[in-house]
Design a protein around this motif. Structure first.
Motif, PDB file in Angstrom:
ATOM      1  N   ASN A 280       0.735  -1.027  -0.236  1.00  0.00           N
ATOM      2  CA  ASN A 280       0.315   0.023  -0.384  1.00  0.00           C
ATOM      3  C   ASN A 280       0.672   1.412  -0.197  1.00  0.00           C
ATOM      4  O   ASN A 280       0.336   2.585  -0.284  1.00  0.00           O
ATOM      5  N   LEU A 281       1.956   0.744  -0.038  1.00  0.00           N
ATOM      6  CA  LEU A 281       3.118   2.114   0.125  1.00  0.00           C
ATOM      7  C   LEU A 281       3.658   2.789  -0.960  1.00  0.00           C
ATOM      8  O   LEU A 281       4.378   3.272  -1.023  1.00  0.00           O
ATOM      9  N   GLY A 282       3.408   2.553  -2.467  1.00  0.00           N
ATOM     10  CA  GLY A 282       3.483   2.781  -4.034  1.00  0.00           C
ATOM     11  C   GLY A 282       3.961   1.691  -5.116  1.00  0.00           C
ATOM     12  O   GLY A 282       3.288   0.396  -4.040  1.00  0.00           O
ATOM     13  N   LYS A 283       4.396   1.848  -5.492  1.00  0.00           N
ATOM     14  CA  LYS A 283       4.386   0.905  -6.852  1.00  0.00           C
ATOM     15  C   LYS A 283       6.434  -0.015  -6.702  1.00  0.00           C
ATOM     16  O   LYS A 283       6.822   0.778  -7.262  1.00  0.00           O
ATOM     17  N   PHE A 284       6.122  -0.255  -5.956  1.00  0.00           N
ATOM     18  CA  PHE A 284       8.010  -1.116  -5.577  1.00  0.00           C
ATOM     19  C   PHE A 284       7.478  -2.959  -5.745  1.00  0.00           C
ATOM     20  O   PHE A 284       6.206  -3.668  -6.121  1.00  0.00           O
ATOM     21  N   ASN A 285       8.467  -3.744  -6.403  1.00  0.00           N
ATOM     22  CA  ASN A 285       8.442  -5.332  -7.071  1.00  0.00           C
ATOM     23  C   ASN A 285       8.768  -5.950  -5.907  1.00  0.00           C
ATOM     24  O   ASN A 285       8.083  -6.935  -5.834  1.00  0.00           O
ATOM     25  N   SER A 286       8.971  -5.318  -5.174  1.00  0.00           N
ATOM     26  CA  SER A 286       9.656  -6.202  -3.369  1.00  0.00           C
ATOM     27  C   SER A 286       9.497  -4.859  -2.025  1.00  0.00           C
ATOM     28  O   SER A 286      10.213  -4.311  -2.214  1.00  0.00           O
ATOM     29  N   LYS A 287      10.099  -5.509  -1.055  1.00  0.00           N
ATOM     30  CA  LYS A 287      10.068  -4.985  -0.332  1.00  0.00           C
ATOM     31  C   LYS A 287      11.058  -4.549  -0.398  1.00  0.00           C
ATOM     32  O   LYS A 287      11.484  -3.997   0.163  1.00  0.00           O
ATOM     33  N   PHE A 288      12.523  -5.731  -0.352  1.00  0.00           N
ATOM     34  CA  PHE A 288      13.703  -5.163  -1.111  1.00  0.00           C
ATOM     35  C   PHE A 288      14.054  -3.536  -1.808  1.00  0.00           C
ATOM     36  O   PHE A 288      14.519  -3.080  -0.919  1.00  0.00           O
ATOM     37  N   GLU A 289      13.251  -3.681  -2.661  1.00  0.00           N
ATOM     38  CA  GLU A 289      13.622  -2.773  -3.622  1.00  0.00           C
ATOM     39  C   GLU A 289      12.518  -1.387  -2.643  1.00  0.00           C
ATOM     40  O   GLU A 289      12.657  -0.067  -2.342  1.00  0.00           O
ATOM     41  N   LEU A 290      11.562  -1.784  -2.004  1.00  0.00           N
ATOM     42  CA  LEU A 290      10.326  -0.297  -1.211  1.00  0.00           C
ATOM     43  C   LEU A 290      12.193  -0.015  -0.504  1.00  0.00           C
ATOM     44  O   LEU A 290      12.384   1.073   0.047  1.00  0.00           O
ATOM     45  N   ALA A 291      12.876  -0.805   0.878  1.00  0.00           N
ATOM     46  CA  ALA A 291      13.466  -0.894   1.764  1.00  0.00           C
ATOM     47  C   ALA A 291      14.714   0.672   1.050  1.00  0.00           C
ATOM     48  O   ALA A 291      15.262   1.069   2.097  1.00  0.00           O
ATOM     49  N   GLN A 292      15.439   0.131  -0.221  1.00  0.00           N
ATOM     50  CA  GLN A 292      16.504   0.579  -1.310  1.00  0.00           C
ATOM     51  C   GLN A 292      15.842   1.848  -0.795  1.00  0.00           C
ATOM     52  O   GLN A 292      16.112   3.020  -0.781  1.00  0.00           O
ATOM     53  N   LYS A 293      14.750   2.081  -1.426  1.00  0.00           N
ATOM     54  CA  LYS A 293      14.140   3.322  -1.846  1.00  0.00           C
ATOM     55  C   LYS A 293      14.152   4.172  -0.316  1.00  0.00           C
ATOM     56  O   LYS A 293      14.074   5.213  -0.138  1.00  0.00           O
ATOM     57  N   ALA A 294      13.143   3.649   0.994  1.00  0.00           N
ATOM     58  CA  ALA A 294      13.485   4.309   1.765  1.00  0.00           C
ATOM     59  C   ALA A 294      14.339   4.709   2.320  1.00  0.00           C
ATOM     60  O   ALA A 294      14.744   5.812   3.082  1.00  0.00           O
ATOM     61  N   ARG A 295      15.133   3.886   2.196  1.00  0.00           N
ATOM     62  CA  ARG A 295      16.333   4.239   2.887  1.00  0.00           C
ATOM     63  C   ARG A 295      16.987   5.405   2.450  1.00  0.00           C
ATOM     64  O   ARG A 295      18.152   6.265   2.662  1.00  0.00           O
ATOM     65  N   GLU A 296      17.496   5.745   1.161  1.00  0.00           N
ATOM     66  CA  GLU A 296      17.736   6.892   0.837  1.00  0.00           C
ATOM     67  C   GLU A 296      16.942   8.317   0.853  1.00  0.00           C
ATOM     68  O   GLU A 296      17.307   9.170   0.714  1.00  0.00           O
ATOM     69  N   GLU A 297      15.688   8.011   1.152  1.00  0.00           N
ATOM     70  CA  GLU A 297      14.638   8.736   1.998  1.00  0.00           C
ATOM     71  C   GLU A 297      15.413   9.637   2.903  1.00  0.00           C
ATOM     72  O   GLU A 297      15.522  10.237   3.655  1.00  0.00           O
ATOM     73  N   LEU A 298      16.291   7.884   4.076  1.00  0.00           N
ATOM     74  CA  LEU A 298      16.322   8.916   4.976  1.00  0.00           C
ATOM     75  C   LEU A 298      17.260   9.339   5.265  1.00  0.00           C
ATOM     76  O   LEU A 298      17.787  10.054   5.593  1.00  0.00           O
TER      77      LEU A 298
END
Length: 323
Positions: A280-298
């Protein structure tokens, strides 16, 4: 979460301008910079020295000044003990910076009514205020970051000493925010680590919540979770009261689950009893891809000190990881 902090102490030195400027440069090993830049670079309880002619009577900041990374008491004692040719010293109004995420105009009105103050820009308040007055400056920016004049959305000049104003604000600021933002979100955050390195992971979680001002921690402790039937695992549980959207909090905390390709922990976020799913957080292919994008924002949002501390903890966790 920090809702308020003090600004820098602003001190006027009256005397021979050229001599005083040279003496201050030598005594504190600093250079003169634009006053607005000095305010922007200053932190809580640091000092800004402003040199003006002896016949100046108003505390109107000149265009340039000195940023001293020490408290006013230490700075003034150095000036007196060094016997600088100062004819007179005057102090600017005390600045209290208040963070309000939205409805700034309404917040300024409430503050003006409460303290019988006048709403104006911060620079006007500093120009008109005197030593015994208080300037309440309102910003939407997190208070752990540098705050310049451009980050102040308005100010209230209060003709009262700062101690009485500060004491009232300590008690009344939470109620002020509840009036402005009645729809706060209560989130439950659960952290699990298969290798039981909870101390380090909890520290990382708290560092991010505090540095990003994500909300008030209103409860924390231990609980059990059941990832599969008949399987019970310990989890650290934290309750957060926040004005941020739950999805934003979930997204940012996802950035703590990995460091590079190393998985360090699992973090789940709940609103009530409902878990916020990663899809529900956006169009990501996997949890890992989401975590990487979130890390970049952090990495963009965290302060340098916290980022350094976070990296140190994570390097230790990565070295000790069994994976």
């Amino acid at each position: 979460m920090r809702l308020m902090r003090f600004g820098p102490s602003i001190v006027f030195l009256r005397g021979d301008v050229e001599k005083l400027r040279n003496a201050v440069k030598e005594l504190f090993n600093v250079e003169e910079i634009p006053t607005e830049e000095a305010i922007r670079e200053s932190n809580e309880f640091e000092t800004i020295l402003l040199v003006t002619p002896p016949d100046e009577t108003k505390t109107v900041p000149p265009e340039t000044g000195f940023h001293i990374k020490q408290g006013a008491k230490v700075v003034l004692s150095e000036i007196v003990n060094s016997k600088l040719s100062v004819e007179r010293v005057e102090i600017e109004s005390t600045i209290i910076i208040l963070r309000v995420p939205e409805k700034v105009d309404e917040a300024l009105k409430l503050l003006a009514e409460k303290f019988n103050g006048q709403i104006m820009s911060q620079m006007d308040a500093l120009n008109l205020g005197e030593a015994c007055d208080t300037v309440i400056s309102v910003t939407r920016k997190k208070l752990s970051s540098s705050i310049g004049p451009e980050d102040i959305d308005g100010a209230v000049l209060v003709r009262k000493d700062f101690l009485s104003v500060y004491r009232e604000l300590l008690i009344d600021t939470p109620m002020l925010l509840l009036k402005l933002l009645p729809g706060w979100n209560e989130l439950t955050i659960k952290l699990y680590d298969t290798e039981k390195r909870y101390e380090e992971n909890i520290e990382r979680l708290l560092l991010v919540i505090e540095d990003l001002d994500l909300g008030f921690i209103v409860g924390e402790g231990w609980d059990w979770d059941y990832p599969r039937p008949f399987m019970r695992v310990p989890v650290y549980k934290l309750k957060l009261l926040t004005w941020e959207k739950p999805e934003k909090v979930k997204f940012l905390l996802k950035g703590l689950e990995y460091r590079g390709y190393k998985r360090l922990c699992d973090i789940d976020v709940f609103t009530g009893n409902k878990k916020i799913e990663w899809i529900n957080l956006g169009k990501f292919n996997s949890k890992f891809e989401l975590a990487q994008k979130a890390r970049e924002e952090l990495e963009k949002l965290l302060s340098d000190d916290v980022k350094k501390k976070l990296h140190e903890i994570e390097e230790k966790l990565a070295r000790e990881s069994k994976d």
